[in-house]
Design a protein around this motif. Sequence first.
Motif, PDB file in Angstrom:
ATOM      1  N   UNK A 127       0.809  -1.230   0.000  1.00 46.61           N
ATOM      2  CA  UNK A 127       0.000   0.000   0.000  1.00 46.61           C
ATOM      3  C   UNK A 127       0.838   1.274   0.000  1.00 46.61           C
ATOM      4  N   UNK A 128       1.920   1.362   0.797  1.00 45.26           N
ATOM      5  CA  UNK A 128       2.736   2.585   0.744  1.00 45.26           C
ATOM      6  C   UNK A 128       3.320   2.852  -0.645  1.00 45.26           C
ATOM      7  N   UNK A 129       3.721   1.805  -1.348  1.00 43.11           N
ATOM      8  CA  UNK A 129       4.234   1.985  -2.710  1.00 43.11           C
ATOM      9  C   UNK A 129       3.134   2.481  -3.640  1.00 43.11           C
ATOM     10  N   UNK A 130       1.933   1.944  -3.482  1.00 43.57           N
ATOM     11  CA  UNK A 130       0.803   2.403  -4.293  1.00 43.57           C
ATOM     12  C   UNK A 130       0.457   3.853  -3.974  1.00 43.57           C
ATOM     13  N   UNK A 131       0.531   4.224  -2.716  1.00 41.42           N
ATOM     14  CA  UNK A 131       0.243   5.602  -2.319  1.00 41.42           C
ATOM     15  C   UNK A 131       1.274   6.562  -2.906  1.00 41.42           C
ATOM     16  N   UNK A 132       2.546   6.185  -2.846  1.00 42.66           N
ATOM     17  CA  UNK A 132       3.584   7.045  -3.432  1.00 42.66           C
ATOM     18  C   UNK A 132       3.358   7.230  -4.929  1.00 42.66           C
ATOM     19  N   UNK A 133       3.012   6.146  -5.613  1.00 46.04           N
ATOM     20  CA  UNK A 133       2.760   6.222  -7.056  1.00 46.04           C
ATOM     21  C   UNK A 133       1.541   7.097  -7.354  1.00 46.04           C
ATOM     22  N   UNK A 134       0.462   6.911  -6.601  1.00 40.10           N
ATOM     23  CA  UNK A 134      -0.729   7.719  -6.860  1.00 40.10           C
ATOM     24  C   UNK A 134      -0.477   9.183  -6.500  1.00 40.10           C
ATOM     25  N   UNK A 135       0.347   9.448  -5.490  1.00 36.34           N
ATOM     26  CA  UNK A 135       0.727  10.837  -5.176  1.00 36.34           C
ATOM     27  C   UNK A 135       1.404  11.488  -6.379  1.00 36.34           C
ATOM     28  N   UNK A 136       2.303  10.751  -7.012  1.00 33.26           N
ATOM     29  CA  UNK A 136       3.019  11.299  -8.182  1.00 33.26           C
ATOM     30  C   UNK A 136       2.056  11.532  -9.352  1.00 33.26           C
ATOM     31  N   UNK A 137       1.158  10.590  -9.592  1.00 29.03           N
ATOM     32  CA  UNK A 137       0.199  10.738 -10.694  1.00 29.03           C
ATOM     33  C   UNK A 137      -0.736  11.906 -10.415  1.00 29.03           C
ATOM     34  N   UNK A 138      -1.209  12.020  -9.176  1.00 28.73           N
ATOM     35  CA  UNK A 138      -2.106  13.122  -8.825  1.00 28.73           C
ATOM     36  C   UNK A 138      -1.401  14.474  -8.921  1.00 28.73           C
ATOM     37  N   UNK A 139      -0.082  14.478  -8.778  1.00 35.57           N
ATOM     38  CA  UNK A 139       0.697  15.718  -8.913  1.00 35.57           C
ATOM     39  C   UNK A 139       1.001  16.024 -10.379  1.00 35.57           C
ATOM     40  N   UNK A 140       0.534  15.163 -11.291  1.00 37.05           N
ATOM     41  CA  UNK A 140       0.714  15.412 -12.717  1.00 37.05           C
ATOM     42  C   UNK A 140       1.916  14.725 -13.337  1.00 37.05           C
TER      43      UNK A 140
END
Length: 132
Positions: free
Chosen positions: A91-104
Motif C-alpha cells: 500500500x505505501x508503494x501504491x500511495x507514493x505512485x498515486x501521489x506522483x500521478x495526482x501531482x501530474x
Amino acid sequence: MTVAAAVAFIWLGLVLGISFLEAPLKFRAPGVTLQVGLGIGRLVFAALNRVEVLLAAAVWVALLLGHRSVVSSAMAGAVVLVLIVQLVAVRPALTRRSDRVLAGEEGPRSHAHLVYVGLEVVRRSPGWPGSG
C-alpha cells in the motif's frame, strides 16, 4: 467456528465487490479521469483496509472463543499475514505512485498494483478462510 466463517464470508464479499468490481469499473465510467479515479480509489481502499483489520480481529476473536482447529487457526494466520504484507509493504508503494500521478507526473506503470492484486487472489484462493 460458525461466527468466524460468517465474518470471513462478509470479508470475502467486501473484497470481491471492491477489489474486483468497483476498482476496475470506476475507470470506465463516463467523465472519470485517472486523477478522479485514483482519488476515489484511495478513499475506498483506505476504508476497506480499516474494515479488513476489524474483520480479521473478529475472525481471531471468534476462533479464540469458539471451537477451532490447528488448520483453521493456521489459515486465518496466513490470511492475516498476507493482509499485513499488503498494508505495510504494498500500500505505501501504491500511495507514493498515486501521489506522483495526482501531482501530474507521468512515468512507467507501477508493478506494486499487480503485487497487491496477486495477494488479493492468494487470500481468496480455495481453502482459505473467507474464500468461499
